[in-house]
Scaffold this motif. Structure first.
Motif, PDB file in Angstrom:
ATOM      1  N   GLN A 291       4.216 -10.857  75.980  1.00 57.61           N
ATOM      2  CA  GLN A 291       3.981 -11.993  76.869  1.00 57.61           C
ATOM      3  C   GLN A 291       3.372 -11.551  78.189  1.00 57.61           C
ATOM      4  OE1 GLN A 291       6.963 -15.270  77.244  1.00 57.61           O
ATOM      5  NE2 GLN A 291       7.035 -14.592  79.372  1.00 57.61           N
TER       6      GLN A 291
ATOM      7  N   ASN B  83       2.735 -12.507  81.966  1.00 52.37           N
ATOM      8  CA  ASN B  83       3.476 -13.388  82.866  1.00 52.37           C
ATOM      9  C   ASN B  83       2.628 -14.036  83.952  1.00 52.37           C
ATOM     10  OD1 ASN B  83       5.810 -12.718  81.473  1.00 52.37           O
ATOM     11  ND2 ASN B  83       6.148 -10.910  82.752  1.00 52.37           N
TER      12      ASN B  83
ATOM     13  N   LEU C 193       2.309 -17.754  83.750  1.00 50.08           N
ATOM     14  CA  LEU C 193       3.540 -18.520  83.910  1.00 50.08           C
ATOM     15  C   LEU C 193       4.013 -18.529  85.353  1.00 50.08           C
ATOM     16  CD1 LEU C 193       5.507 -17.221  80.790  1.00 50.08           C
ATOM     17  CD2 LEU C 193       3.800 -19.036  80.919  1.00 50.08           C
ATOM     18  N   THR C 194       3.875 -17.405  86.032  1.00 44.82           N
ATOM     19  CA  THR C 194       4.458 -17.262  87.369  1.00 44.82           C
ATOM     20  C   THR C 194       3.461 -17.449  88.501  1.00 44.82           C
ATOM     21  OG1 THR C 194       4.097 -14.864  87.347  1.00 44.82           O
ATOM     22  CG2 THR C 194       6.188 -15.658  86.458  1.00 44.82           C
TER      23      THR C 194
ATOM     24  N   TYR D 283      -0.405 -21.056  86.629  1.00 46.37           N
ATOM     25  CA  TYR D 283      -0.067 -22.462  86.408  1.00 46.37           C
ATOM     26  C   TYR D 283       0.647 -23.093  87.596  1.00 46.37           C
ATOM     27  CZ  TYR D 283       1.101 -26.645  83.739  1.00 46.37           C
ATOM     28  OH  TYR D 283       1.209 -27.945  83.305  1.00 46.37           O
TER      29      TYR D 283
ATOM     30  N   GLY E 289       4.890 -22.872  80.627  1.00 47.04           N
ATOM     31  CA  GLY E 289       5.766 -21.720  80.511  1.00 47.04           C
ATOM     32  C   GLY E 289       6.741 -21.852  79.359  1.00 47.04           C
TER      33      GLY E 289
ATOM     34  N   ARG F 275       6.940 -19.359  76.109  1.00 45.56           N
ATOM     35  CA  ARG F 275       8.169 -18.613  75.847  1.00 45.56           C
ATOM     36  C   ARG F 275       8.764 -18.958  74.486  1.00 45.56           C
ATOM     37  NH1 ARG F 275       8.835 -19.359  81.656  1.00 45.56           N
ATOM     38  NH2 ARG F 275       8.875 -17.296  82.652  1.00 45.56           N
TER      39      ARG F 275
ATOM     40  N   ASP G 173       8.526  -9.766  81.845  1.00 39.54           N
ATOM     41  CA  ASP G 173       9.553 -10.792  81.713  1.00 39.54           C
ATOM     42  C   ASP G 173      10.734 -10.215  80.945  1.00 39.54           C
ATOM     43  OD1 ASP G 173      11.156 -12.963  81.036  1.00 39.54           O
ATOM     44  OD2 ASP G 173       9.458 -14.329  80.866  1.00 39.54           O
TER      45      ASP G 173
END
Length: 558
Positions: free
Chosen positions: A183, A185, A188-189, A192, A220, A224, A526
C-alpha cells in the motif's frame, strides 16, 4: 476578469445522462468562429488560481523560470492545466470542467469512478456540438488530468480526436494504490485529504464539513479494504484494446511511485495506431510549461485538431531527453520504438559473499541475511570499464526467504561517481531521486504468464500466497523504466531493503524531510498494511548456483 481577444464564460452547465449538470469554464476566441477544443475535467477546482491553491509550486516555477509562458499575463492559470492566454490566441477553445461533486459541480464525489468517466465522455460530446466548436476535441493536462484521459478514451467518444496525457498513471492498483502489492500511503494521507477533499468539493452551495464528508466516497477505506486487484480497481482502469485515439504520452524519467509506469504501459499496450512517447526530466509541474514542450504540444494538436500538414506524422515514435550525472543540460534524441530496438538485455548478478554486482555468474550458492526494517543490503559493481547507457524497463529476479510468513522487497538502482558521490536527479517532487525503484510483496509473487515479459514481470495480485518461514522463493520484481548515461569509472549499485529507500537528509535541504530522502512522499509505512510482526522479520537473499539472483539491465550500445 476580462482578457483582450478572449470570451470567458464561467459556470456553463453541461447536462449529464442522469440530469445532473456539471459546471465548466469556457475560454474561446473573441471572433466567435468555430475552433477546436482542448478540455480537462477533474476535482481540483476549475476556478482555484494556481498561485492560491498551489502557492509553493507556483512560487518555485516562476522563480526558476522568470520568462515562463511568454506572452501570457498568467491571469487564468490553474493547477496542471493549459494556460488559456497562450492557447486561445493559438486558435483553440479551452474548457475546464469540475467533475461531479467537486468545485462548482453538484453531486457525489467519487474519483476515477465509472460514473466520473461517463461524465467526462458526455462533456466531450457536448463540447463537440457547440456552435463555437469545429467538432474536434482534444484532451491535455497533467496527473489527474492525464490519468482520466486513458479512462475516457476507452469509451471512445465520437468527438475525441487526440490527447496528450502528461505524466499520467493508468493502473489504479499497480501505479497508484499498491506498488507490487504494498500500500502506498501518499494518496491516503496527503493527496486525497489535502488536494481533493477540502472546501473545493462544494458544488454551487456551501456545505458543512460533515455534509462534505457525506458527499464523497472514502478513498482511503476503499484502498485499505482491497489488498487485491479486483473489479473495483479494474472499473477504474483503461481498457487498452479500446484506446484507439491518437495520443502523445509524456513520461517523467524520475516519477517513481506515481505516473511514468502508466505512460510507458499506454505506449506499449494501447491499440492506437498513431501514438508517440516523450520522456523528460524535472519536477512534476515543470516540463509541461517550458517552451519546447509547449511547441511540441501545439504541433501535435495543430495536426490532429486543425488538420495542418505540419509533418507531425513523420515525427519519430519516441523522443527522449538524455540525462548525464551532475548535469542540468538535457540533449534530445529520437528513437523508433520502446523499448529501444538496440537494447541489449544484460543480467548483472548478485554475489552474497562480497555484496557485489558482477557480470559473471557466481557458481557457488551463498546467502546474506538482514533485518527487514533495519539497514538495507547494497550490492555494488566494479567501476565501469566503458561508458554505459541504461534506457528502458528493468527487472530483478531475487531468491529470498523470510523468518516470517511474508516479506516486502524495496529495490533501488543507484550509481556512484569515482569520488563516491551518488548520482541523483530532480524527481517529480523529491530533488534527489535515485535512478530507478521497484517493489514487491512476496505473497503477491504470482505472475500473469500471458502478460509477463522478461524485462517486465506482471503480477496478477489476485490471491495471497503466504510464505513458509525459512523456505526460499523465486521473486520477480518489476522496476520502473529509467534512463541515464554513465561515464566509465562509475559504479552501479542495487539496494535491497524491507522498507522505503531513504538516505540521510542532505545538508541545506528544505525542512520537509519527506521530499528529500530519495522516495519523496510516496512511502509505504502504514502499520495496518505492514504489521512489524510480519514485515519486520529477517530476510535472506540467496545468490549463485541454482538460486541465481540478478538484475536485468536495458543497456544501449554506444
Amino acid at each position: 476578469m476580462h482578457a483582450p481577444g478572449m470570451i470567458i464564460e464561467r459556470d456553463v452547465s453541461i447536462r449529464m445522462d442522469d440530469g445532473l449538470q456539471l459546471k465548466a469554464d469556457v475560454f474561446r476566441p473573441a471572433d466567435g468562429q468555430p475552433a477546436p477544443i482542448i478540455m480537462t475535467s477533474g476535482p481540483y477546482g476549475k476556478g482555484v488560481p494556481y498561485n492560491v491553491g498551489f502557492a509553493s509550486q507556483w512560487k518555485w516555477l516562476i522563480e526558476k523560470y522568470r520568462d515562463v509562458l511568454p506572452g501570457s499575463a498568467r491571469d487564468f492559470m490553474v493547477w496542471e492545466t493549459l494556460d488559456p492566454q497562450i492557447w486561445v490566441p493559438w486558435g483553440y477553445v479551452c474548457i475546464r470542467v469540475d467533475s461531479r461533486g467537486a468545485g462548482r459541480s453538484p453531486g457525489h464525489l467519487d474519483v476515477f469512478s465509472p460514473r466520473e468517466t461517463k461524465d467526462f465522455h458526455d462533456a466531450i460530446e457536448w463540447a463537440g456540438v457547440q456552435s463555437w466548436s469545429t467538432g474536434d476535441v482534444g484532451l491535455c493536462g497533467i496527473s489527474y488530468y492525464a490519468m482520466n484521459q486513458w479512462q475516457v478514451a476507452s469509451l471512445q467518444p465520437s468527438h475525441l480526436k487526440a490527447m496528450i496525457p502528461w505524466e499520467g498513471a493508468a493502473d489504479i492498483y499497480r501505479d497508484f494504490a499498491r506498488h507490487g502489492g504494498i500500500q502506498s500511503n501518499h494518496f491516503l494521507t496527503v493527496w486525497y485529504p489535502r488536494q481533493v477533499a477540502p472546501e473545493r468539493a462544494t458544488g454551487p452551495a456551501e456545505f458543512t464539513a460533515d455534509e462534505l464528508l457525506a458527499n464523497r466516497s472514502d478513498l482511503g477505506k476503499q484502498f485499505r479494504e482491497r489488498a487485491l486487484d479486483d473489479e473495483w480497481y479494474r472499473t477504474r482502469c483503461p481498457q487498452w484494446d479500446k484506446v484507439i485515439v491518437p495520443f502523445l504520452s509524456a513520461a517523467s524519467w524520475a516519477g517513481f511511485g506515481l505516473h511514468p509506469r502508466g505512460n510507458f504501459e499506454a505506449f506499449t499496450q494501447a491499440a492506437s495506431k498513431q501514438k508517440w512517447l516523450e520522456c523528460h526530466p524535472g519536477r512534476h509541474e515543470e516540463w509541461f510549461y517550458l517552451n519546447d514542450s509547449m511547441q511540441l504540444q501545439k504541433r501535435f494538436f495543430d495536426h490532429f485538431l486543425k488538420k495542418e500538414a505540419n509533418g507531425w506524422n513523420d515525427e519519430p515514435a519516441v523522443r527522449l531527453h538524455e540525462r548525464r550525472p551532475f548535469s542540468t543540460e538535457f540533449s534530445v534524441r529520437t528513437e523508433e520504438a520502446w523499448p529501444l530496438p538496440s537494447t541489449v538485455w544484460t543480467p548483472t548478478f548478485l554475489g552474497a559473499s562480497d555484496n557485489d554486482l558482477t557480470w559473471n555468474k557466481p557458481q557457488e550458492l551463498r546467502s546474506v541475511t538482514f533485518d527487514a526494517l533495519g539497514d538495507p543490503l547494497t550490492f555494488i559493481s566494479p567501476p565501469l570499464e566503458a561508458d554505459m547507457e541504461i534506457t528502458g524497463p528493468l527487472a530483478a529476479k531475487i531468491f529470498a526467504s523470510s523468518s516470517t510468513t511474508d516479506l516486502d522487497l524495496f529495490l533501488t538502482l543507484q550509481a556512484f561517481a569515482p569520488n563516491g558521490a551518488e548520482v541523483s536527479f530532480q524527481g517529480t517532487i523529491d530533488p534527489h531521486t535515485p535512478l530507478a525503484q521497484g517493489w514487491l510483496r512476496a505473497s503477491h509473487r504470482k505472475l500473469d504468464t500471458a502478460k509477463s515479459l522478461p524485462y517486465r514481470p506482471y503480477h496478477t495480485h489476485d490471491e495471497i500466497q503466504g510464505l513458509e518461514p525459512g523456505k526460499v522463493y523465486e521473486l520477480d520484481v518489476e522496476i520502473w523504466p529509467t534512463h541515464v548515461m554513465l561515464p566509465a569509472g562509475y559504479k552501479l549499485a542495487l539496494q535491497i531493503s524491507g522498507k522505503d529507500f531513504e538516505r540521510p537528509l542532505l545538508a541545506g535541504a528544505p525542512p520537509d524531510p519527506l521530499v528529500n530522502r530519495g522516495s519523496g512522499p510516496f512511502l509505504h509505512d502504514d502499520p495496518e498494511d505492514r504489521p512489524p510482526g510480519i514485515f519486520g522479520g529477517r530476510t535472506t537473499i540467496c545468490t549463485g548456483g541454482e538460486e541465481m539472483s540478478y538484475l536485468l539491465l536495458p543497456i544501449i550500445p554506444s
